[in-house]
Structures are given as C-alpha cells and as structure tokens.
Design a protein around this motif. Structure first.
Motif, mmCIF file in Angstrom:
data_model
loop_
_atom_site.group_PDB
_atom_site.id
_atom_site.type_symbol
_atom_site.label_atom_id
_atom_site.label_comp_id
_atom_site.label_asym_id
_atom_site.label_seq_id
_atom_site.Cartn_x
_atom_site.Cartn_y
_atom_site.Cartn_z
ATOM 1 N N SER A 100 -18.775 12.383 3.114
ATOM 2 C CA SER A 100 -17.663 13.339 3.090
ATOM 3 C C SER A 100 -16.373 12.577 2.822
ATOM 4 N N VAL A 101 -15.459 13.225 2.143
ATOM 5 C CA VAL A 101 -14.148 12.660 1.857
ATOM 6 C C VAL A 101 -13.112 13.558 2.525
ATOM 7 N N THR A 102 -12.238 12.936 3.322
ATOM 8 C CA THR A 102 -11.191 13.691 4.000
ATOM 9 C C THR A 102 -9.836 13.052 3.720
ATOM 10 N N ASP A 103 -8.783 13.834 3.871
ATOM 11 C CA ASP A 103 -7.433 13.309 3.722
ATOM 12 C C ASP A 103 -7.083 12.463 4.926
ATOM 13 N N GLY A 104 -6.269 11.451 4.685
ATOM 14 C CA GLY A 104 -5.752 10.631 5.774
ATOM 15 C C GLY A 104 -6.560 9.375 6.010
ATOM 16 N N PRO A 105 -6.064 8.557 6.916
ATOM 17 C CA PRO A 105 -6.724 7.278 7.203
ATOM 18 C C PRO A 105 -8.046 7.486 7.940
ATOM 19 N N TYR A 106 -8.883 6.484 7.905
ATOM 20 C CA TYR A 106 -10.164 6.532 8.602
ATOM 21 C C TYR A 106 -9.950 6.588 10.106
ATOM 22 N N ILE A 107 -9.002 5.810 10.595
ATOM 23 C CA ILE A 107 -8.736 5.727 12.032
ATOM 24 C C ILE A 107 -7.358 6.312 12.317
ATOM 25 N N GLU A 108 -7.275 7.171 13.302
ATOM 26 C CA GLU A 108 -5.993 7.724 13.731
ATOM 27 C C GLU A 108 -5.337 6.720 14.680
ATOM 28 N N THR A 109 -4.244 6.115 14.239
ATOM 29 C CA THR A 109 -3.526 5.141 15.059
ATOM 30 C C THR A 109 -2.041 5.356 14.908
ATOM 31 N N LEU A 167 0.826 -1.202 0.000
ATOM 32 C CA LEU A 167 0.000 0.000 0.000
ATOM 33 C C LEU A 167 0.861 1.253 0.000
ATOM 34 N N GLN A 168 0.330 2.320 -0.575
ATOM 35 C CA GLN A 168 1.004 3.608 -0.537
ATOM 36 C C GLN A 168 1.044 4.096 0.907
ATOM 37 N N PRO A 169 1.902 5.070 1.201
ATOM 38 C CA PRO A 169 1.972 5.593 2.572
ATOM 39 C C PRO A 169 0.609 6.092 3.048
ATOM 40 N N VAL A 170 0.402 6.011 4.339
ATOM 41 C CA VAL A 170 -0.885 6.392 4.922
ATOM 42 C C VAL A 170 -1.222 7.856 4.648
ATOM 43 N N ARG A 171 -0.220 8.684 4.447
ATOM 44 C CA ARG A 171 -0.494 10.103 4.149
ATOM 45 C C ARG A 171 -1.214 10.268 2.811
ATOM 46 N N ALA A 172 -1.188 9.240 1.960
ATOM 47 C CA ALA A 172 -1.880 9.298 0.670
ATOM 48 C C ALA A 172 -3.315 8.762 0.762
ATOM 49 N N ALA A 173 -3.716 8.299 1.935
ATOM 50 C CA ALA A 173 -5.053 7.712 2.105
ATOM 51 C C ALA A 173 -6.148 8.774 2.089
ATOM 52 N N LYS A 174 -7.332 8.351 1.754
ATOM 53 C CA LYS A 174 -8.548 9.167 1.832
ATOM 54 C C LYS A 174 -9.568 8.369 2.639
ATOM 55 N N ALA A 175 -10.357 9.050 3.407
ATOM 56 C CA ALA A 175 -11.411 8.402 4.195
ATOM 57 C C ALA A 175 -12.768 8.921 3.716
ATOM 58 N N VAL A 176 -13.694 8.001 3.540
ATOM 59 C CA VAL A 176 -15.064 8.360 3.160
ATOM 60 C C VAL A 176 -15.955 8.017 4.347
ATOM 61 N N ARG A 177 -16.702 9.015 4.809
ATOM 62 C CA ARG A 177 -17.573 8.833 5.978
ATOM 63 C C ARG A 177 -18.998 9.219 5.629
ATOM 64 N N ARG A 178 -19.929 8.443 6.152
ATOM 65 C CA ARG A 178 -21.339 8.760 5.992
ATOM 66 C C ARG A 178 -21.709 9.795 7.040
ATOM 67 N N GLN A 179 -22.396 10.820 6.634
ATOM 68 C CA GLN A 179 -22.812 11.896 7.518
ATOM 69 C C GLN A 179 -24.208 11.617 8.068
#
Length: 112
Positions: A64-73, A46-58
């Motif tokens: 919504s689409v945000t930069d970064g992983p879904y979970i901050e770990t 996988l590409q580095p986590v900084r390249a991830a996008k998270a999609v969340r249901r509002q």
C-alpha cells in the motif's frame, strides 16, 4: 575509509523559507571544505515531509502507498551528507560542523 551518514534533523513544521543568507553561506562553505578535504561522496536536501509517500507491505503480501512519512515523529530528516572518513571521530568532527552550519541537530551514523 568508511562511509558515514550525517543527517540533518528538522522539526515537523520546519519552514525552509526562514533560512537566512548567513546560513546558506555557512552550508556552502562547509560543502566546499568537505570537497577540498576529499570526504564528500554525496549531499542532498529533501523535500518537506508533507511531500513524502510511505510504502508498506500488507499481511496478504500486497503493498500500500500512503501520503506522509513512514513514521509519525516530531522531527524528520531534512537533508544529509554521505562522507568517507577514517573513523567515527573524524565523522563526528564533520557532524559538529554540519550542526553549526545548519543550526540544527544532526545524526552521524556509519554504513555497514
């Protein structure tokens, strides 16, 4: 045969540039062994986590689409194998080999 995920966990600040030739050879050898044994279904890094996008249901049903992983770990999946194995014990044997080759902790988990 059941399918299992072997996920490689890297720290948040993992730098793939620090991987040496010996590690690359060990991972290549493990991949060849998995293919020869007929257990490897799919493998991917996988590409580095900084390249991830998270999609969340509002709450309103929108997305919504945000930069970064879904979970901050502190750790993230850096790559994985999908294998076919007779049981968890066999999958764990491959997981041990993966942890040794990748010099990183791995998670072994079955598919439903």
């Amino acid at each position: 045969m059941s399918r299992y995920l072997i996920a490689i966990h890297h720290p948040e600040d993992y730098d793939a540039a620090l991987e040496d030739e010996a590690m690359g050879r060990d991972i290549d050898a493990l991949n060849e062994e998995m293919v020869a044994a007929g257990v490897r279904v799919f493998v991917g890094g996988l590409q580095p986590v900084r390249a991830a996008k998270a999609v969340r249901r509002q709450p309103d049903g929108g997305l919504s689409v945000t930069d970064g992983p879904y979970i901050e770990t502190k750790e993230h999946i850096g790559g994985f194998w999908v294998l076919e194995a007779a049981n968890m014990d066999e999958a764990l044997e491959w997981g041990r080999k993966a942890a040794a080759a990748c010099r990183a902790p791995v998670e072994v988990r079955g598919f439903n």
